[in-house]
Design a protein around this motif. Structure first.
Motif, PDB file in Angstrom:
ATOM      1  N   GLN A 138       0.818  -1.215   0.000  1.00  0.00           N
ATOM      2  CA  GLN A 138       0.000   0.000   0.000  1.00  0.00           C
ATOM      3  C   GLN A 138       0.851   1.264   0.000  1.00  0.00           C
ATOM      4  OE1 GLN A 138      -2.499  -0.452   3.437  1.00  0.00           O
ATOM      5  NE2 GLN A 138      -3.681  -2.133   2.551  1.00  0.00           N
ATOM      6  N   ASN A 139       2.150   1.120   0.180  1.00  0.00           N
ATOM      7  CA  ASN A 139       3.045   2.279   0.291  1.00  0.00           C
ATOM      8  C   ASN A 139       3.878   2.374  -0.984  1.00  0.00           C
ATOM      9  OD1 ASN A 139       5.748   3.641   1.517  1.00  0.00           O
ATOM     10  ND2 ASN A 139       3.948   4.215   2.697  1.00  0.00           N
ATOM     11  N   LYS A 140       3.296   2.969  -2.031  1.00  0.00           N
ATOM     12  CA  LYS A 140       3.915   2.898  -3.355  1.00  0.00           C
ATOM     13  C   LYS A 140       4.092   4.274  -4.015  1.00  0.00           C
ATOM     14  CE  LYS A 140       4.237  -1.646  -4.069  1.00  0.00           C
ATOM     15  NZ  LYS A 140       5.470  -2.324  -4.483  1.00  0.00           N
ATOM     16  N   VAL A 141       4.183   5.324  -3.223  1.00  0.00           N
ATOM     17  CA  VAL A 141       4.380   6.659  -3.790  1.00  0.00           C
ATOM     18  C   VAL A 141       5.614   7.280  -3.154  1.00  0.00           C
ATOM     19  CG1 VAL A 141       3.372   8.931  -4.204  1.00  0.00           C
ATOM     20  CG2 VAL A 141       1.889   6.915  -4.094  1.00  0.00           C
ATOM     21  N   VAL A 142       6.469   7.882  -4.001  1.00  0.00           N
ATOM     22  CA  VAL A 142       7.701   8.488  -3.505  1.00  0.00           C
ATOM     23  C   VAL A 142       7.712   9.976  -3.852  1.00  0.00           C
ATOM     24  CG1 VAL A 142       8.970   7.846  -5.609  1.00  0.00           C
ATOM     25  CG2 VAL A 142      10.224   8.383  -3.534  1.00  0.00           C
ATOM     26  N   ARG A 151      17.704   1.921  -6.173  1.00  0.00           N
ATOM     27  CA  ARG A 151      17.886   0.988  -5.061  1.00  0.00           C
ATOM     28  C   ARG A 151      17.259   1.535  -3.775  1.00  0.00           C
ATOM     29  NH1 ARG A 151      23.622   1.282  -6.694  1.00  0.00           N
ATOM     30  NH2 ARG A 151      23.820  -0.079  -8.508  1.00  0.00           N
ATOM     31  N   ALA A 152      17.460   2.817  -3.539  1.00  0.00           N
ATOM     32  CA  ALA A 152      16.916   3.416  -2.315  1.00  0.00           C
ATOM     33  C   ALA A 152      15.401   3.271  -2.261  1.00  0.00           C
ATOM     34  CB  ALA A 152      17.316   4.884  -2.238  1.00  0.00           C
ATOM     35  N   VAL A 153      14.745   3.519  -3.382  1.00  0.00           N
ATOM     36  CA  VAL A 153      13.278   3.508  -3.419  1.00  0.00           C
ATOM     37  C   VAL A 153      12.726   2.093  -3.424  1.00  0.00           C
ATOM     38  CG1 VAL A 153      11.293   4.100  -4.858  1.00  0.00           C
ATOM     39  CG2 VAL A 153      13.111   5.779  -4.483  1.00  0.00           C
ATOM     40  N   THR A 154      13.303   1.217  -4.250  1.00  0.00           N
ATOM     41  CA  THR A 154      12.727  -0.128  -4.395  1.00  0.00           C
ATOM     42  C   THR A 154      13.191  -1.095  -3.318  1.00  0.00           C
ATOM     43  OG1 THR A 154      14.516  -0.773  -5.915  1.00  0.00           O
ATOM     44  CG2 THR A 154      12.494   0.133  -6.888  1.00  0.00           C
ATOM     45  N   GLU A 155      14.433  -0.937  -2.826  1.00  0.00           N
ATOM     46  CA  GLU A 155      15.001  -1.929  -1.914  1.00  0.00           C
ATOM     47  C   GLU A 155      15.015  -1.499  -0.449  1.00  0.00           C
ATOM     48  OE1 GLU A 155      18.843  -3.272  -3.073  1.00  0.00           O
ATOM     49  OE2 GLU A 155      18.262  -3.732  -5.135  1.00  0.00           O
ATOM     50  N   ARG A 156      14.864  -0.194  -0.172  1.00  0.00           N
ATOM     51  CA  ARG A 156      15.092   0.238   1.201  1.00  0.00           C
ATOM     52  C   ARG A 156      13.935   1.049   1.781  1.00  0.00           C
ATOM     53  NH1 ARG A 156      20.097   1.619  -1.105  1.00  0.00           N
ATOM     54  NH2 ARG A 156      19.956   3.803  -0.490  1.00  0.00           N
ATOM     55  N   GLY A 165      10.390   5.127 -15.159  1.00  0.00           N
ATOM     56  CA  GLY A 165      10.037   3.890 -15.855  1.00  0.00           C
ATOM     57  C   GLY A 165      10.431   2.660 -15.067  1.00  0.00           C
ATOM     58  N   ARG A 166      11.591   2.704 -14.442  1.00  0.00           N
ATOM     59  CA  ARG A 166      12.072   1.535 -13.694  1.00  0.00           C
ATOM     60  C   ARG A 166      11.259   1.298 -12.419  1.00  0.00           C
ATOM     61  NH1 ARG A 166      18.485   1.886 -13.116  1.00  0.00           N
ATOM     62  NH2 ARG A 166      18.157  -0.179 -12.161  1.00  0.00           N
ATOM     63  N   ILE A 167      10.953   2.367 -11.683  1.00  0.00           N
ATOM     64  CA  ILE A 167      10.194   2.159 -10.439  1.00  0.00           C
ATOM     65  C   ILE A 167       8.750   1.781 -10.735  1.00  0.00           C
ATOM     66  CG2 ILE A 167      11.693   3.682  -9.090  1.00  0.00           C
ATOM     67  CD1 ILE A 167       9.513   5.818  -9.196  1.00  0.00           C
ATOM     68  N   SER A 168       8.251   2.157 -11.935  1.00  0.00           N
ATOM     69  CA  SER A 168       6.877   1.788 -12.293  1.00  0.00           C
ATOM     70  C   SER A 168       6.717   0.284 -12.417  1.00  0.00           C
ATOM     71  CB  SER A 168       6.465   2.470 -13.597  1.00  0.00           C
ATOM     72  OG  SER A 168       7.209   1.960 -14.694  1.00  0.00           O
ATOM     73  N   GLY A 226       5.366  -0.894  -9.403  1.00  0.00           N
ATOM     74  CA  GLY A 226       4.106  -0.260  -9.011  1.00  0.00           C
ATOM     75  C   GLY A 226       4.295   1.026  -8.243  1.00  0.00           C
ATOM     76  N   ILE A 227       5.493   1.609  -8.294  1.00  0.00           N
ATOM     77  CA  ILE A 227       5.791   2.828  -7.538  1.00  0.00           C
ATOM     78  C   ILE A 227       5.681   4.034  -8.467  1.00  0.00           C
ATOM     79  CG2 ILE A 227       7.533   4.048  -6.170  1.00  0.00           C
ATOM     80  CD1 ILE A 227       8.706   1.328  -5.430  1.00  0.00           C
ATOM     81  N   THR A 228       5.092   5.122  -7.957  1.00  0.00           N
ATOM     82  CA  THR A 228       4.950   6.354  -8.731  1.00  0.00           C
ATOM     83  C   THR A 228       5.546   7.523  -7.955  1.00  0.00           C
ATOM     84  OG1 THR A 228       2.757   6.740  -7.776  1.00  0.00           O
ATOM     85  CG2 THR A 228       2.845   5.554  -9.874  1.00  0.00           C
ATOM     86  N   ILE A 229       5.795   8.623  -8.657  1.00  0.00           N
ATOM     87  CA  ILE A 229       6.266   9.859  -8.015  1.00  0.00           C
ATOM     88  C   ILE A 229       5.056  10.700  -7.658  1.00  0.00           C
ATOM     89  CG2 ILE A 229       7.581  11.992  -8.351  1.00  0.00           C
ATOM     90  CD1 ILE A 229       9.411  10.478 -10.249  1.00  0.00           C
ATOM     91  N   GLY A 230       4.986  11.156  -6.421  1.00  0.00           N
ATOM     92  CA  GLY A 230       3.847  11.949  -5.970  1.00  0.00           C
ATOM     93  C   GLY A 230       3.955  12.269  -4.501  1.00  0.00           C
TER      94      GLY A 230
END
Length: 720
Positions: free
Chosen positions: A34-38, A339-344, A377-380, A383-387
């Protein structure tokens, strides 16, 4: 594992624990999913520096960055230091400079020279300006935020002078070293270089606020927080500025080594953050483990029920990775952000522009555009988006669940004993009952400590059980090689054994991920303890298990049993020089293996290895671990091959490589900030590639063996 009837109680308890564990794992997965926005927050000061080196105004850069989904610009309060840096005709003069009758200083003092000298000390700071606007801004900031004990207005007409009253604790000294002509060190007394008082917050610059808003972005307000003078008056004035300028930040990123108002007024900060739903900003440390230590921040996070966000700040050494590793642009910086966004679990990136070196910024907008397009594109794919980011939902594993899961670890430990010692059924039953009783009692007394003990136990016990399964299978094919009468069937058995052993280790990995799935671990306020210990102890246990199954130059054992005789034979063996040399190689390899485990290590991967990692990372959802698919998993398969060839020495050597892979599976899931699906995919990829390489290695071994046999036959014919 061995006779099912013999181990029935332990297996049933483990199965019960797995059922309870599954609910915990799914709960954690749901929270992570549920936590997919950065959020991306631009640093005002560094963006301004970059803009000054470019052909465009700062507002142009802000407007164009907004196209990437950026919403905020991080803006600190103004200070005497920042006003000097912005060329606001503000000067800060140390008290000792005034007392030395410096001619330049005299020009600022005018007729007030003698009066000021009677009031000033060497630790004070004299602020001088001829700008009425600057003076009024500083005066309003001081009067609204601080007590009269801090400052005194000396002149408010024409030449404006303000005295900031400092002491030894505000003083900053320059770490200079001196030497004579013989290059010998000379100790000289130094006057203060500057004072921390030039860093106290004075309020926000309306011009900067308007520039940010006119560019289509919002202000991410950051308070300056020099703790000795951060009293209730300052905090109230700061919050009033938030309301006046409509710049209430979504999160607080504190400066310095304490939270706002710590220790006496932190309750004001807590209350305001609760009222305004402001998150705590936990800034990841530069070694990418835990967050920056700031007194009071953990207590504040708990008080806000974990309304917090992990923040990745682009440190200077990362800014300078432009064109690193033979890339043409900012690809390595992009990899770092990815890596920071997807792995940590980072959900806010505090962005600073790229640098070509320590001074020069990259001012080609195309480079930023390409980087953000690739990054988004990579974080999408995850399922992660910028917002606008949100905090993790609070999670706490109930004591009853922890108890049942803990029983599974205890039962697995008793099961492991069966692979070391045959018989002793009553003793094992007694130990099992004691363990089942002690787990809930210990959780009741020390719940946080027991979580870590149980997780550490799982990280040791399950990989050791996996390697015990390998020894059991190797023994079976060692004494009955006819069960594997072709290379094809040997490869099939090796694959099955690898998957079974890795499945056992994976269960242990899920135990770690479930036991330590509380929010504090997801935010990395707390971490898995004992990484190196959990890597080393299973190796020692493997040696013991191997001896229990194969003995030391002894007869075949019907049941696994580690005896004193095996240990004595091993300890009192005559050591050949070749064994010493091989032992030295193993020790060096072991040191490198252990030293590279964790983040605070001096042994870094080579450039070639980093480039290979980057390729895998770009092509796959999760990068598999090199040591698993290159060495450990193929080694486990090779152990089965060596068992069919009846070579105990090579079985033992391959087993040493295999245990590394099994502990690595557990270690992968002990990185608790990493989403659980990513850890699982990393292991799946490692197994897939490892199986392919394992087949290749076995075929090569078979070719080498047949070639050597052919040579021996030819040599024998020649002698005859």
């Amino acid at each position: 594992m061995i006779k099912k009837i013999k181990d029935k109680k332990e297996i049933l308890i483990i199965l019960l624990s797995i059922i309870v564990l599954a609910t915990t794992i799914f709960q954690r997965y749901g929270i992570e999913n549920q936590n997919k926005v950065v959020d991306i927050v631009l640093d005002y000061d560094e963006m301004n520096e970059m803009a000054m080196q470019s052909d465009h105004e700062l507002s142009w850069w802000f407007s164009n960055f907004s196209k990437f989904g950026v919403q905020y610009v991080g803006l600190l309060e103004e200070t005497i230091e920042s006003m000097i840096y912005d060329n606001k005709d503000v000067h800060a003069i140390m008290g000792w400079e005034v007392l030395q009758n410096n001619m330049e200083v005299k020009n600022y003092l005018g007729d007030l020279e003698e009066t000021i000298k009677d009031k000033i000390t060497k630790y004070d700071v004299l602020v001088a300006t001829e700008s009425e606007d600057s003076f009024k801004f500083i005066q309003n900031g001081l009067e609204s935020r601080y007590s009269k004990d801090l400052f005194q207005i000396l002149s408010d007409d024409g030449k404006y002078l303000i005295l900031l009253k400092g002491d030894i604790y505000d003083t900053v000294y320059h770490p200079k070293t001196f030497s004579d002509v013989n290059d010998k060190g000379v100790g000289l007394k130094q006057n203060p270089y500057t004072s921390k008082l030039i860093k106290i917050g004075l309020g926000f610059d309306p011009e900067k606020i308007n520039l940010i808003k006119d560019s289509g972005l919002e202000v991410f307000a950051r308070p300056s927080n020099y703790s000795p003078w951060t009293m209730d008056q300052y905090i109230i004035a700061l919050f009033q500025d938030f309301e006046t300028y409509k710049i209430i930040p979504p999160a607080f990123i504190f400066t310095g080594n304490v939270i706002l108002g710590y220790p006496n007024y932190s309750d004001l900060t807590t209350k305001y953050m609760q009222e305004q739903n402001i998150m705590v900003g936990l800034v990841e440390s530069s070694v990418q483990r835990g967050h920056l230590e700031q007194e009071g921040i953990d207590e504040l996070t708990r008080a806000l029920d974990y309304n917090a966000v992990r923040i990745f700040s682009i440190w200077p050494y990362i800014q300078e990775k432009f064109k690193a590793y033979d890339y043409e642009g900012a690809e390595e910086i992009e990899n770092t952000l990815y890596r920071a966004v997807t792995e940590r679990n980072v959900r806010l990136v505090y962005f600073k522009p790229f640098k070509e070196n320590k001074i020069s910024y990259v001012t080609n907008f195309d480079e930023y555009e390409k980087m953000f397009e690739r990054f988004e594109g990579r974080i999408s794919e995850h399922g992660i988006t910028i917002g606008r980011s949100e905090p993790f939902a609070p999670n706490r594993v109930r004591l009853a669940k922890q108890t049942v899961i803990g029983w599974g670890v205890v039962a697995a430990a008793i099961l492991l004993l069966s692979h070391l010692f045959s018989g002793h059924k009553k003793l094992k039953d007694i130990l099992l009952v004691l363990g089942l009783l002690l787990v809930p009692a210990a959780y009741f007394v020390k719940p946080q400590l027991m979580e870590k003990i149980m997780a550490l136990g799982a990280s040791i016990v399950f990989p050791s059980l996996a390697i015990a399964w390998l020894c059991k299978e190797c023994k079976k094919y060692f004494y009955d090689p006819q069960k594997s009468d072709s290379l094809f069937s040997t490869i099939g058995i090796a694959i099955k054994t690898l998957l079974t052993a890795s499945g056992i280790s994976l269960i242990g990995a899920f135990f770690i991920a479930g036991i330590l799935s509380n929010t504090e671990f997801l935010l990395e306020m707390d971490i898995f303890r004992g990484v190196k210990f959990s890597q080393m102890l299973p190796i020692a246990l493997y040696v013991a298990i191997y001896l229990a199954y194969f003995g030391y130059k002894g007869k075949e054992k019907k049941e696994p049993n580690l005896t004193l005789e095996d240990m004595k034979k091993l300890l009192f063996e005559d050591i050949k020089v070749i064994y010493v040399l091989l032992g030295a190689v193993v020790l060096v390899a072991g040191y490198i293996y252990i030293a590279r485990t964790g983040h605070e290590t001096n042994i870094q991967p080579s450039t070639l290895e980093i480039m290979a990692r980057n390729i895998l990372e770009e092509k796959l959802i999760a990068r598999p671990r090199n040591k698993e698919f290159l060495i450990a998993f193929p080694a486990l398969m090779a152990a089965i091959y060596f068992a069919t060839k009846r070579s105990t020495l090579f079985i033992f050597g391959a087993g040493l490589g295999a245990i590394i892979g099994q502990t690595s599976i557990a270690n992968t899931f002990s990185h608790l900030r990493t989403p659980i699906y990513l850890s699982f995919m990393r292991t799946v990829y490692s197994l897939g590639i490892g199986i392919i390489l394992g087949i290749v290695y076995i075929v090569i071994l078979e070719m080498i063996l047949k070639g050597m046999q052919s040579l021996f036959r030819e040599a024998k014919k020649g002698r005859n």
